[in-house]
Design a protein around this motif. Structure first.
Motif, PDB file in Angstrom:
ATOM      1  N   CYS A 204       0.904  -1.269   0.172  1.00  9.18           N
ATOM      2  CA  CYS A 204      -0.027   0.121  -0.022  1.00  9.18           C
ATOM      3  C   CYS A 204       0.899   1.250  -0.073  1.00  9.18           C
ATOM      4  N   ALA A 205       0.834   2.140  -0.961  1.00  7.24           N
ATOM      5  CA  ALA A 205       1.226   3.278  -0.916  1.00  7.24           C
ATOM      6  C   ALA A 205       0.592   4.616  -0.811  1.00  7.24           C
ATOM      7  N   MET A 206       1.007   5.433   0.041  1.00  8.64           N
ATOM      8  CA  MET A 206       0.367   6.641   0.315  1.00  8.64           C
ATOM      9  C   MET A 206       1.050   7.775  -0.426  1.00  8.64           C
ATOM     10  N   VAL A 207      -0.079   8.185  -1.505  1.00 11.91           N
ATOM     11  CA  VAL A 207       0.565   9.308  -2.324  1.00 11.91           C
ATOM     12  C   VAL A 207       0.283  10.605  -2.252  1.00 11.91           C
ATOM     13  N   CYS A 208       0.979  11.359  -2.684  1.00 15.68           N
ATOM     14  CA  CYS A 208       0.894  12.913  -2.808  1.00 15.68           C
ATOM     15  C   CYS A 208       1.743  13.360  -3.938  1.00 15.68           C
ATOM     16  N   TYR A 209       2.072  14.873  -3.641  1.00 15.55           N
ATOM     17  CA  TYR A 209       3.014  15.299  -4.721  1.00 15.55           C
ATOM     18  C   TYR A 209       4.545  15.309  -4.509  1.00 15.55           C
ATOM     19  N   SER A 210       4.492  14.580  -3.253  1.00 17.24           N
ATOM     20  CA  SER A 210       5.957  14.469  -3.035  1.00 17.24           C
ATOM     21  C   SER A 210       6.501  13.086  -2.574  1.00 17.24           C
ATOM     22  N   THR A 211       7.876  12.787  -2.865  1.00 10.93           N
ATOM     23  CA  THR A 211       8.397  11.555  -2.613  1.00 10.93           C
ATOM     24  C   THR A 211       9.336  11.822  -1.537  1.00 10.93           C
ATOM     25  N   VAL A 223      -0.144  13.342   5.031  1.00  9.48           N
ATOM     26  CA  VAL A 223       0.138  12.016   4.585  1.00  9.48           C
ATOM     27  C   VAL A 223       1.440  11.461   5.440  1.00  9.48           C
ATOM     28  N   THR A 224       2.334  11.909   5.900  1.00 10.43           N
ATOM     29  CA  THR A 224       3.530  11.247   6.621  1.00 10.43           C
ATOM     30  C   THR A 224       3.158  11.068   7.945  1.00 10.43           C
ATOM     31  N   GLU A 225       2.130  11.935   8.381  1.00 10.76           N
ATOM     32  CA  GLU A 225       1.658  11.632   9.918  1.00 10.76           C
ATOM     33  C   GLU A 225       0.630  10.264   9.579  1.00 10.76           C
ATOM     34  N   ALA A 226      -0.184  10.304   8.732  1.00  5.48           N
ATOM     35  CA  ALA A 226      -1.085   9.158   8.499  1.00  5.48           C
ATOM     36  C   ALA A 226      -0.236   7.844   8.460  1.00  5.48           C
ATOM     37  N   LEU A 227       0.771   7.994   7.519  1.00 10.04           N
ATOM     38  CA  LEU A 227       1.711   6.860   7.244  1.00 10.04           C
ATOM     39  C   LEU A 227       2.182   6.234   8.795  1.00 10.04           C
ATOM     40  N   LYS A 228       2.693   7.170   9.650  1.00 11.90           N
ATOM     41  CA  LYS A 228       3.225   6.905  10.975  1.00 11.90           C
ATOM     42  C   LYS A 228       2.226   6.305  11.920  1.00 11.90           C
ATOM     43  N   ASP A 236       2.095  -5.286  10.846  1.00 10.17           N
ATOM     44  CA  ASP A 236       2.091  -6.301   9.878  1.00 10.17           C
ATOM     45  C   ASP A 236       1.949  -6.306   8.647  1.00 10.17           C
ATOM     46  N   LEU A 237       1.111  -5.012   8.188  1.00 10.89           N
ATOM     47  CA  LEU A 237       1.034  -4.403   6.812  1.00 10.89           C
ATOM     48  C   LEU A 237       2.056  -3.533   6.090  1.00 10.89           C
ATOM     49  N   ASN A 238       2.248  -3.918   4.828  1.00 10.94           N
ATOM     50  CA  ASN A 238       3.372  -3.227   4.216  1.00 10.94           C
ATOM     51  C   ASN A 238       2.498  -1.800   3.633  1.00 10.94           C
ATOM     52  N   ILE A 239       2.862  -0.857   4.391  1.00  4.91           N
ATOM     53  CA  ILE A 239       1.999   0.470   3.969  1.00  4.91           C
ATOM     54  C   ILE A 239       3.532   1.298   4.063  1.00  4.91           C
ATOM     55  N   ASP A 240       3.656   2.173   2.949  1.00  6.14           N
ATOM     56  CA  ASP A 240       4.915   3.170   2.752  1.00  6.14           C
ATOM     57  C   ASP A 240       4.549   4.247   2.050  1.00  6.14           C
ATOM     58  N   GLY A 241       5.450   5.058   2.092  1.00  8.23           N
ATOM     59  CA  GLY A 241       5.151   6.607   1.498  1.00  8.23           C
ATOM     60  C   GLY A 241       6.147   7.814   2.193  1.00  8.23           C
ATOM     61  N   GLU A 242       5.887   8.973   1.858  1.00 11.53           N
ATOM     62  CA  GLU A 242       5.192   9.488   1.019  1.00 11.53           C
ATOM     63  C   GLU A 242       5.902   9.271  -0.355  1.00 11.53           C
ATOM     64  N   PHE A 243       4.708   8.985  -1.375  1.00  7.28           N
ATOM     65  CA  PHE A 243       5.521   8.699  -2.741  1.00  7.28           C
ATOM     66  C   PHE A 243       4.638   9.318  -3.592  1.00  7.28           C
ATOM     67  N   GLN A 244       5.126   9.915  -4.732  1.00 11.75           N
ATOM     68  CA  GLN A 244       4.234  10.430  -6.008  1.00 11.75           C
ATOM     69  C   GLN A 244       3.927   8.980  -6.896  1.00 11.75           C
ATOM     70  N   LEU A 245       2.787   9.268  -7.417  1.00 15.53           N
ATOM     71  CA  LEU A 245       2.218   8.099  -7.940  1.00 15.53           C
ATOM     72  C   LEU A 245       3.037   7.053  -8.819  1.00 15.53           C
ATOM     73  N   ASP A 246       4.010   7.901  -9.679  1.00 16.50           N
ATOM     74  CA  ASP A 246       4.812   6.953 -10.514  1.00 16.50           C
ATOM     75  C   ASP A 246       5.914   6.314  -9.733  1.00 16.50           C
TER      76      ASP A 246
END
Length: 334
Positions: A204-211, A223-228, A236-246
Motif C-alpha cells: 500500500c502506497a500513500m501518495v501525494c505530490y512529494s516523494t 500523509v506522513t503523519e497518516a503513514l506513521k 504487519d501490513l506493508n504500508i509506505d510513503g510518501e510517494f508520488q504516483l509514479d
C-alpha cells in the motif's frame, strides 16, 4: 478470464447470504434473482412479504430462488431483537430497535449483525447517507478503524503493474478531506479489503505530490503523519510513503527516487489518495484516458460487509457488486 469472471467463480464456491432491503425495486430484484438462480449467492428479500411475493409473480421469477423475510412477522422480529440487544456492541435498546426495524434497511442489518445474513446490499432507494448511518448504528465499526471509506478496483488495459492490469485505489467516493488518523484508517481498511477479496499480499502506497520529502506543505505533513499512525497500528501490513504516483507503481522511477529499502515503492498494488479531490479526479482520468473498468466503490470500515451501490447503476453492474460483496464476506470469515 477477467477479474470479474474470477470473482464470480469464487462466489459460486462459497455462496453467501445477501439481504436486499430494497427488495421491491425492479433492478434490485432482478439482480438478486439472477445472482441467486446462478448459484453465486443466497438472496434474502426483506420487506412486506405479500407485496414482495406479488411482484415476484408479476415479474415471472421463481419464488423458490429467494428467501423472503416479512418485516411484519412479529415472532422472527422478536428473536432478532433479543439476539441483537444481547450483543456486547449493541447501541440500541429493545424499544428503539423495534421502531427502527420498521425500515427494511435497519431490519436487514440487524439480521446481518446476528449472523442471519452475511451482506446487506442497498443504495437505489436509500441514499448513501442512509446506508452509512444505519451501518454505523447497527453493524458498527471494525476495532481500531475510525472512519468509513471506500476502495475501488481498476482494471487498466495496457498497465503492467505488480498485479498485472489491476490496481486498487481509495478513497475515491466517501471521505472528503480525511485527517491523518482517518487517512491511516483508510489505508488499513484498504489492505484488509484487497486481502479478503483478491487474496493479495497488500503493498500500500500513500501518495501525494512529494516523494520522501521532495516537496513541502500541509498536505504532505498529513500523509506522513497518516503513514506513521498506520504503521504503528498495523506493523504487519506493508504500508509506505510518501510517494508520488509514479514512484509508487513504476519500478524504474522508484529506483531513482526512493533511495532506501521499500517493499512497496515501484510495486504498489494499493494506492491511497490524500483526499477526495485527488481520488475522484484520478479515477475519472484512469477511466477516460486509460479506458479502465472500475469496480466499486466498496464500503470498508464496518464490522461486516455493507454495500451502497450507485442509484443509476444498470443491473449488470449491480450484479457485479453483489458478487464482489459476497466474496468479501466469505473472505472476511477466514
Amino acid at each position: 478470464m477477467s477479474i470479474l469472471d474470477k470473482l464470480y467463480e469464487k462466489a459460486k464456491q462459497n455462496p453467501q447470504r445477501v439481504a436486499f432491503p430494497e427488495a421491491t425495486n425492479e433492478k434490485m430484484m432482478q439482480a438478486a434473482y439472477e445472482t441467486g438462480k446462478d448459484g453465486y449467492i443466497v438472496p434474502i428479500l426483506v420487506g412486506d412479504a405479500d407485496e414482495i411475493k406479488k411482484l415476484v409473480a408479476e415479474r415471472g421469477y421463481d419464488e423458490n430462488v429467494f428467501k423472503i423475510v416479512d418485516i411484519n412477522e412479529e415472532g422472527y422480529k422478536a428473536e432478532l431483537i433479543e439476539k441483537y440487544v444481547a450483543l456486547p456492541t449493541s447501541l440500541l435498546k429493545e424499544k428503539a430497535l423495534n421502531r427502527r426495524m420498521a425500515n427494511p434497511l435497519y431490519y436487514a442489518m440487524v439480521m446481518q449483525a446476528v449472523d442471519e445474513a452475511d451482506v446487506t446490499f442497498a443504495g437505489i432507494d436509500n441514499t448513501t447517507g442512509d446506508v452509512l448511518l444505519a451501518g454505523q448504528m447497527i453493524i458498527g465499526m471494525k476495532p481500531g478503524i475510525k472512519t468509513i471509506s471506500s476502495i475501488g478496483l481498476c482494471d487498466i488495459p495496457g498497465y503492467e503493474g505488480s498485479e498485472g492490469s489491476l490496481l486498487a485505489v481509495g478513497d475515491s467516493a466517501v471521505c472528503t478531506n480525511p485527517s491523518a488518523e482517518e487517512l491511516a484508517s483508510i489505508a488499513i481498511s484498504a489492505c484488509d479489503t484487497v486481502s479478503t477479496l483478491l487474496d493479495w499480499e497488500p503493498r500500500c502506497a500513500m501518495v501525494c505530490y512529494s516523494t520522501l520529502g521532495s516537496g513541502q506543505g500541509e498536505l504532505i505533513d498529513k500523509v506522513t503523519e497518516a503513514l506513521k499512525i498506520a504503521n504503528e497500528q498495523r506493523p504487519d501490513l506493508n504500508i509506505d510513503g510518501e510517494f508520488q504516483l509514479d514512484a509508487a507503481i513504476v519500478p524504474e522511477v522508484a529506483a531513482k527516487k526512493v533511495k532506501r529499502e521499500s517493499k512497496v515503492a515501484g510495486k504498489a498494488n494499493v494506492v491511497i489518495w490524500p483526499d477526495l479531490n485527488v481520488g475522484n479526479v484520478a479515477v475519472k482520468l484512469i477511466q477516460q484516458f486509460g479506458h479502465a473498468n472500475a469496480y466499486g466503490p466498496m464500503l470498508q470500515g464496518f464490522n461486516k460487509i455493507v454495500c451502497d451501490c450507485s442509484r443509476g447503476a444498470p443491473v449488470s453492474e449491480i450484479k457485479g457488486n453483489v458478487v464482489i460483496s459476497a466474496v468479501r464476506a466469505a473472505g472476511s470469515k477466514k
